[in-house]
Design an enzyme around this catalytic site. Structure first.
Site, PDB file in Angstrom:
ATOM      1  N   LYS A  22       0.860  -1.204   0.000  1.00 37.59           N
ATOM      2  CA  LYS A  22       0.000   0.000   0.000  1.00 37.59           C
ATOM      3  C   LYS A  22       0.886   1.241   0.000  1.00 37.59           C
ATOM      4  O   LYS A  22       0.666   2.174  -0.766  1.00 37.59           O
ATOM      5  CB  LYS A  22      -0.878  -0.005   1.250  1.00 37.59           C
ATOM      6  CG  LYS A  22      -1.546   1.334   1.550  1.00 37.59           C
ATOM      7  CD  LYS A  22      -2.396   1.313   2.795  1.00 37.59           C
ATOM      8  CE  LYS A  22      -1.669   1.670   4.020  1.00 37.59           C
ATOM      9  NZ  LYS A  22      -1.363   3.097   4.224  1.00 37.59           N
ATOM     10  N   ASN A  23       1.945   1.212   0.852  1.00 38.05           N
ATOM     11  CA  ASN A  23       2.753   2.426   1.025  1.00 38.05           C
ATOM     12  C   ASN A  23       3.763   2.640  -0.085  1.00 38.05           C
ATOM     13  O   ASN A  23       4.552   3.590  -0.035  1.00 38.05           O
ATOM     14  CB  ASN A  23       3.420   2.409   2.407  1.00 38.05           C
ATOM     15  CG  ASN A  23       2.371   2.580   3.496  1.00 38.05           C
ATOM     16  OD1 ASN A  23       1.220   2.938   3.221  1.00 38.05           O
ATOM     17  ND2 ASN A  23       2.737   2.285   4.721  1.00 38.05           N
ATOM     18  N   ARG A 121       0.611  14.372  13.056  1.00 44.75           N
ATOM     19  CA  ARG A 121       1.089  14.211  11.674  1.00 44.75           C
ATOM     20  C   ARG A 121       1.259  15.555  10.953  1.00 44.75           C
ATOM     21  O   ARG A 121       0.604  15.834   9.955  1.00 44.75           O
ATOM     22  CB  ARG A 121       0.170  13.264  10.923  1.00 44.75           C
ATOM     23  CG  ARG A 121       0.083  11.921  11.644  1.00 44.75           C
ATOM     24  CD  ARG A 121      -0.652  10.885  10.877  1.00 44.75           C
ATOM     25  NE  ARG A 121       0.212  10.311   9.842  1.00 44.75           N
ATOM     26  CZ  ARG A 121      -0.216   9.328   9.036  1.00 44.75           C
ATOM     27  NH1 ARG A 121      -1.443   8.885   9.146  1.00 44.75           N
ATOM     28  NH2 ARG A 121       0.585   8.840   8.117  1.00 44.75           N
ATOM     29  N   PRO A 122       2.099  16.427  11.497  1.00 43.23           N
ATOM     30  CA  PRO A 122       2.380  17.714  10.826  1.00 43.23           C
ATOM     31  C   PRO A 122       3.073  17.488   9.484  1.00 43.23           C
ATOM     32  O   PRO A 122       3.528  16.374   9.199  1.00 43.23           O
ATOM     33  CB  PRO A 122       3.323  18.405  11.806  1.00 43.23           C
ATOM     34  CG  PRO A 122       3.963  17.309  12.573  1.00 43.23           C
ATOM     35  CD  PRO A 122       2.933  16.207  12.660  1.00 43.23           C
ATOM     36  N   ASP A 305       4.214   0.460  12.011  1.00 46.57           N
ATOM     37  CA  ASP A 305       2.982  -0.111  11.427  1.00 46.57           C
ATOM     38  C   ASP A 305       2.745  -1.550  11.871  1.00 46.57           C
ATOM     39  O   ASP A 305       1.709  -2.121  11.529  1.00 46.57           O
ATOM     40  CB  ASP A 305       3.027  -0.054   9.892  1.00 46.57           C
ATOM     41  CG  ASP A 305       2.995   1.380   9.403  1.00 46.57           C
ATOM     42  OD1 ASP A 305       3.298   1.607   8.223  1.00 46.57           O
ATOM     43  OD2 ASP A 305       2.700   2.275  10.216  1.00 46.57           O
ATOM     44  N   ARG A 397      -8.853  -0.146   4.201  1.00 48.80           N
ATOM     45  CA  ARG A 397      -7.951   0.845   3.602  1.00 48.80           C
ATOM     46  C   ARG A 397      -6.645   0.194   3.154  1.00 48.80           C
ATOM     47  O   ARG A 397      -6.013   0.650   2.199  1.00 48.80           O
ATOM     48  CB  ARG A 397      -7.615   1.961   4.612  1.00 48.80           C
ATOM     49  CG  ARG A 397      -8.725   2.959   4.868  1.00 48.80           C
ATOM     50  CD  ARG A 397      -8.220   4.112   5.704  1.00 48.80           C
ATOM     51  NE  ARG A 397      -6.892   4.482   5.266  1.00 48.80           N
ATOM     52  CZ  ARG A 397      -5.900   4.812   6.111  1.00 48.80           C
ATOM     53  NH1 ARG A 397      -6.098   4.823   7.400  1.00 48.80           N
ATOM     54  NH2 ARG A 397      -4.705   5.141   5.650  1.00 48.80           N
TER      55      ARG A 397
END
Ligand code: EPZ
Length: 418
Positions: A22-23, A121-122, A305, A397
């Protein structure tokens, strides 16, 4: 909304073919608009994040066609540089579209992605790096407007190896004027995959996988047909499920080096791990021992993860484990759900103290995020009795056909409409 009904306590046996990562697929979709020639991404996993990314590209005017698991993207008619707030909120990682949009259109307008269930998550590292490449950035009313006359190569230093920022820099520098040297780059296998993809299109990038990436800007990029790297997090999730349930499983397609530290930790639990080329075989018998300490770190450290899934395993191992989450501020939100199953876990800030119990028992569980949801499935599979896991939209997702793959391995799992 759907839910899983899981009757736990069954050992898992068999083979599972791992999906494309996915990533990796998500940044490859973003990179596909860097050329006006057709790009095919083969074996794209059937996950909603990929569908969302396809929607974003269609909003830009690209044509995206799925044929089986292959996706062909033709962005020759793409003309918009704006991504709607709805899609940016749905898919935070669309932030690396900034680099592609700037390369293609010299402009980009996206809604500020904001925080999510696992942390703030900036995106300061992304924006500072783009400024080094000559981009003017205005932030107003929750939107970010980026524009530049041209992108110029630069020396960039990341003071944290952000995966997304590294990818954004590669996408913004690939056709910039001159040379970009990125120091402090993320080293994840998905970064290497993006380098390979872009070089297959005609880019000149070297060093991905190390902390220094050099990018020589080129004038144009061609179309490509490309098979992404396999999903090391999906592979790790299945290996941890087998460890928790007992049994024997082979995961196929992932390089062992891409999940090296997990395999070391599974051996520490007492599992047997056998590696042959791209096949990893795990055997788990009897009650395992807790990992003394799991500390999440950027690659090649222990992957954040897989943190939730590993905690779910340790919850019913012998002894105690300290789990330290160094990357995201609130990535223990799944713990109260495990406590409903009898888990003995205490969370203090970035630390979770796990005391193993002999067995978890079934309960009604609610998934709150993608990897936390996977952790609940692992816990339910290994528990005594029946569990339900609600709100599968998170799991969908990032995992394609999770229940089908688990059923093939002997799990008693059903997906039902609520
Ligand atoms: C990528 O997210 C992955 N997502 C995440 O996977 C993964 O957990 C993460 O990398 C770390 O490995 C995708 O690739 C689509 P980061 P990303 O930028 O790029 C801080 C999953 O479950 N940071 O490496 O957003 C940030 O707050 C998802 O598949 C800044 O401070 O991760 C975090 O603490 C979840 N400023 C840390 O860096 C910035 O500008 C890691 O973030 C950017 C990041």
């Amino acid at each position: 909304m759907d839910k899983y009904m899981i009757d736990g306590g069954r050992r898992l046996y068999g083979t599972v073919k791992i999906q494309s990562a996915k990533n990796s697929v998500l940044p490859l979709f973003a990179a596909s608009i860097l050329t006006d020639k057709p790009v095919t991404i083969r074996e794209t996993p059937a996950i909603t994040d990929a569908l969302c990314m396809a929607q974003i590209l269609r909003e830009l005017g690209a044509e995206v066609r799925f044929h089986g698991n292959d996706v062909t993207i033709d962005s020759s008619n793409a003309c918009s540089h704006e991504i709607s707030s709805a899609l940016t909120k749905e898919l935070r990682s669309s932030v690396f579209m900034l680099g592609s949009l700037l390369t293609r259109f010299r402009r980009a307008l996206i809604a500020y992605p904001g925080g999510c269930d696992i942390g703030l998550r900036p995106i300061d590292l992304h924006l500072n790096a783009l400024k080094h490449l000559g981009v003017d950035i205005t932030e107003r009313d929750g939107y970010i407007l980026c524009k530049c006359d041209r992108l110029r190569g630069a020396e960039i230093l990341l003071d944290f190896p952000s995966v997304g920022a590294t990818e954004n820099i590669m996408l913004a520098a690939v056709m910039a004027e001159g040379r970009t040297v990125l120091q402090g780059a993320a080293k994840e296998p998905e970064i290497v995959d993006l380098q390979n993809f872009l070089n297959a299109m005609g880019a000149k990038i070297a060093g991905a996988g190390s902390d220094v990436i050099e990018i020589e800007g080129v004038k144009k990029l061609n179309g490509v047909s490309y098979k992404p790297v396999k999903d090391r997090i999906e592979a790790g999730t299945f290996l941890l499920a087998c460890a928790a349930c007992g049994g024997e499983m082979e995961v196929v397609g992932v390089k062992a080096d891409n999940i090296g530290l997990l395999l070391h930790k599974l051996r520490e639990n007492g599992c047997k791990i056998h590696i042959k080329n791209d096949k990893i075989r795990i055997t788990s018998n009897g009650r395992l021992k807790c990992n003394r300490r799991i500390e999440t770190m950027p690659f090649p450290g222990f992957p954040t993860d897989l943190q939730a899934q590993t905690t779910a395993l340790n919850a019913s191992c012998e002894g105690g484990a300290l789990i330290v989450e160094n990357l995201f501020e609130t990535r223990f939100k799944y713990v109260p759900e495990l406590q409903k199953m009898g888990a003995d876990i205490e969370v203090k800030g970035r630390n979770a103290f796990v005391r193993g119990v002999p067995k978890l028992h079934g309960a009604s569980l609610v998934a709150g995020d993608l990897r936390g949801g996977a952790a609940l499935v692992i816990a339910a599979l290994g528990a005594e009795g029946v569990s339900e896991v609600l709100d599968l939209s998170h799991i969908d997702r990032g995992y394609s056909d999770l229940q089908g793959k688990l059923k093939n391995l002997g799990a008693e799992i059903k997906r039902v409409r609520v």
